[in-house]
Design a protein around this motif. Sequence first.
Motif, PDB file in Angstrom:
ATOM      1  N   TYR A 195      -7.083  -6.131  -3.254  1.00 44.46           N
ATOM      2  CA  TYR A 195      -5.984  -5.289  -3.659  1.00 44.46           C
ATOM      3  C   TYR A 195      -4.727  -6.017  -4.114  1.00 44.46           C
ATOM      4  CZ  TYR A 195      -2.737  -1.062  -3.272  1.00 44.46           C
ATOM      5  OH  TYR A 195      -1.914  -0.366  -3.602  1.00 44.46           O
ATOM      6  N   VAL A 208      -8.930   1.204  -2.702  1.00 46.50           N
ATOM      7  CA  VAL A 208      -7.956   0.921  -1.525  1.00 46.50           C
ATOM      8  C   VAL A 208      -7.047   1.928  -1.313  1.00 46.50           C
ATOM      9  CG1 VAL A 208      -6.861  -0.988  -0.110  1.00 46.50           C
ATOM     10  CG2 VAL A 208      -8.631  -1.619  -1.916  1.00 46.50           C
ATOM     11  N   ASN A 209      -6.219   2.344  -2.393  1.00 49.90           N
ATOM     12  CA  ASN A 209      -5.164   3.430  -2.158  1.00 49.90           C
ATOM     13  C   ASN A 209      -5.390   4.385  -3.242  1.00 49.90           C
ATOM     14  OD1 ASN A 209      -2.672   4.272  -1.768  1.00 49.90           O
ATOM     15  ND2 ASN A 209      -1.574   2.864  -2.496  1.00 49.90           N
ATOM     16  N   HIS A 232       3.789   3.216  -3.717  1.00 47.83           N
ATOM     17  CA  HIS A 232       3.880   4.537  -4.480  1.00 47.83           C
ATOM     18  C   HIS A 232       4.681   5.702  -3.761  1.00 47.83           C
ATOM     19  CE1 HIS A 232       0.660   5.128  -1.342  1.00 47.83           C
ATOM     20  NE2 HIS A 232       0.620   6.536  -1.727  1.00 47.83           N
ATOM     21  N   HIS A 245      -2.721   6.154  -5.542  1.00 48.54           N
ATOM     22  CA  HIS A 245      -1.711   5.133  -6.384  1.00 48.54           C
ATOM     23  C   HIS A 245      -1.762   6.042  -7.670  1.00 48.54           C
ATOM     24  CE1 HIS A 245      -0.268   1.863  -8.572  1.00 48.54           C
ATOM     25  NE2 HIS A 245      -0.043   0.915  -7.511  1.00 48.54           N
ATOM     26  N   TYR A 270      -8.724  -5.477   0.862  1.00 41.07           N
ATOM     27  CA  TYR A 270      -7.363  -5.694   1.004  1.00 41.07           C
ATOM     28  C   TYR A 270      -7.014  -7.166   0.315  1.00 41.07           C
ATOM     29  CZ  TYR A 270      -7.427  -2.133   4.825  1.00 41.07           C
ATOM     30  OH  TYR A 270      -7.598  -1.327   5.390  1.00 41.07           O
ATOM     31  N   MET A 290       0.727  -1.261  -0.077  1.00 45.19           N
ATOM     32  CA  MET A 290      -0.081   0.003  -0.016  1.00 45.19           C
ATOM     33  C   MET A 290       0.831   1.320   0.098  1.00 45.19           C
ATOM     34  SD  MET A 290      -3.656  -0.514   0.824  1.00 45.19           S
ATOM     35  CE  MET A 290      -3.783   0.779   2.003  1.00 45.19           C
ATOM     36  N   THR A 291       2.229   1.069   0.387  1.00 46.20           N
ATOM     37  CA  THR A 291       2.914   2.311   0.401  1.00 46.20           C
ATOM     38  C   THR A 291       4.070   2.280  -0.772  1.00 46.20           C
ATOM     39  OG1 THR A 291       4.421   1.063   1.995  1.00 46.20           O
ATOM     40  CG2 THR A 291       2.779   2.717   2.869  1.00 46.20           C
ATOM     41  N   GLU A 294     -10.065   8.737   2.516  1.00 44.63           N
ATOM     42  CA  GLU A 294      -8.942   8.847   1.883  1.00 44.63           C
ATOM     43  C   GLU A 294      -8.948   9.418   0.342  1.00 44.63           C
ATOM     44  OE1 GLU A 294      -6.566   8.585   4.880  1.00 44.63           O
ATOM     45  OE2 GLU A 294      -5.523   8.347   2.848  1.00 44.63           O
ATOM     46  N   GLN A 314      -6.987  13.424  -1.772  1.00 46.76           N
ATOM     47  CA  GLN A 314      -6.100  13.299  -2.825  1.00 46.76           C
ATOM     48  C   GLN A 314      -5.751  14.263  -3.745  1.00 46.76           C
ATOM     49  OE1 GLN A 314      -3.610  11.328  -2.189  1.00 46.76           O
ATOM     50  NE2 GLN A 314      -4.672  10.212  -0.598  1.00 46.76           N
TER      51      GLN A 314
END
Lengths: 326, 410
Positions: free
Chosen positions: B63, B106-107, A31, B110, B60, A28-29, B143, B147
Amino acid sequence: MGFPLDVPLHVKYIQSLGENKDDLVYHMTAHLRMNAVYWGLTALCVMKNKDALDREEMIDFVMSCYDEETGGFAPHPDHDPHLLPTLSAIQILTMQDALDRVNIPRVVKFILSLQQESGVFAGDQWGEIDTRFLYCAVNALSLLGHLHELDVEKTVGYITRCRNFDGGFGNREGAESHAAQVFVCVAALAILDRLEEVDQDTLAWWLSERQLPSGGLNGRPEKLEDVCYSFWVLSAMSILNKIPWINADKLTAFILSAQDPDHGGIADRPGDQPDVFHTLFGVAGLSLLGYPGLDDLDPVYCMPASLIEAKGLRKGWSALPRKISV
Amino acid sequence: MSALSGSELSSRLAELLNVPPISIELLPGDGSEWLAVASPDHAPFLFTDRNLGVPQKAAYKAYLEAVSRFRSVRPRLLHPGSPRGQPVSDRDIAEAAASSSVLLLVNPAHQSALNTRKRLVELGSLDAAHELAFTGALLTLREGAKQSILWQHRRWLLRRIHPPIRPPQAPSPSQGDGVDSLYGVALDAGTFRAEFATVEQACEVYPRNYHAWAHRFLCAQALIFLLQACDDSGDTPPGVLLEVLKEENARARFWMERHVSDYSAMQYYFQLESFLPQDSPLRLRMLSTSAEDSVQRHAMELVRAYPTHESLWLYLRSSVSSAPRTDARGTPMSANHGEVSALTEQFLSSSADRDRIARRHAVWFVAWMAWKDKTIHADSSIIRRIVSMAEESSPLMAAELVACLSTEAR
């Protein structure tokens, strides 16, 4: 509540990051991996433990993120190149004395290609603009010895358009003043020897108002104190030679109280989970405040001061004198 | 319950994300309590009236699966159709769209996933309006809302969907700050309204949302530019766009009054007001504010009602700094300054515990005004004195405070 800076504990914390490559958190990190490596390495340098991470492994990682086609660096293999990881890559290689691995003209070309008509820089070909990217460009070009290729007037012209009535700077023209954006604009002007574009007293006033009764600093009015602002605000004050406008003792106590006594690392505020970002900016802040046992940090480049001085890039900033003991 | 493989989860989730949903929520754990009462059609996900609920455990797992699928397909999209790259198949396109959507759910930070989606839009494989709706859904996530890349993605899409305004009114390349703005794009009333609404919702989900407010400013700037461009060319500004501006002004003010810690809102409202000076034709057409309703009066009312909020005192500072010293006829407007002084004296002179915070803000306000007027100068010892006086609780008068700050350091 707080305790003296536990350097060995924080060194172990940084070493442990990236150990669990199958973890969800690791993926998840990805990036931001390049930035994270830079944060970890710089924190270790400030804590005089540079060799705690393997040099060759780190250099190999950085080079595996180089994008042959654009001349930029990605944050991780299989990710797209961008100015943010490109700066971190150059900073890491500079600190590891491995700039000879880089095709400097190509990287310079990549950086310069991202400047817009208005003077600001985009982060990549997709066009997002932000004064952070302008700083990345100026800093990287400076470290690579190619600052002379930059159109300084155009670049400075854009920064001045981001100056707000309160003396602060935002991420673009018309954006709210924010301590992190203040740092990037002031540091970029410092590198370009154009600090006269800053309304220094007005800005210093605004920065002084970031200190809360707890001693911690926030990034904007009515926001919570956060350890990372110990760097963003403090470095700007350092560049303006106005650190004495901040209560150093209270800020030191605040940063120390955000350490995680069990796992090491520093968090954004006491009681929260630590991370490498806040660990760096916590020790960076402490270094500028003269905390004993730490190495000097250059606030303009956020890199070891001795290294920047050796490259002939030191500007007229001042930090508090280093104490002999706590 | 989670008998589905990562691959199946990832594919199913991508299908739902492609509808696209109007809102998305990540649910703690495996979401079993919700699933017990909801329809099992989309299990383990919930999907009702286009509101998508995704249990974290499933998210997750999906993901991690999407990471490897994305890694395989991304290189094939870098040079679609070029002799150097491999030809892009429909399957590649579907894989890229599906895996990138799960990664972003999820992110939302990205960036490479988002870049791939831009490539798909450029290829014509993803529809820009559909992508705008998908981005809107991501912005309902906490989240996601913060961004900067998602807000930029919206602007990038809007520039593709709407045409530029025709020269000679089109802005020059050095106007605005580069490609990432909405300057000179012929957006319509519905689009402006949708953007302002998206920003407001994102600010509910993530308060003081820096990039949402920046986006709102860019939309307002674009709107005013369009109106002024009509003005300059002698056309009557379309009534409907004027309505949008009037609504936006009222909505920004309404938001401020309900979010008194939100300095971002105050800064925005102040900028909006500054775009429209009292005597500007646009303001006159909007038939909105009169002198009674000035920003300074507004700020004073708010400070009086909620004196413990630093943001409101800063709003007051801006309004006082920019207030005209004389009115249109040249009569000094000292009455307003008198009212501001009365307000600050009230808080400085209170020793009540409940007024401590208000007193602190009043001290900083008076000090700042004195500094702006050059009655005092600023240095480290003056700042230290201000901090120390702000933390005290003894009653004070403004004149005493200023005198104390004017004396030389001992």
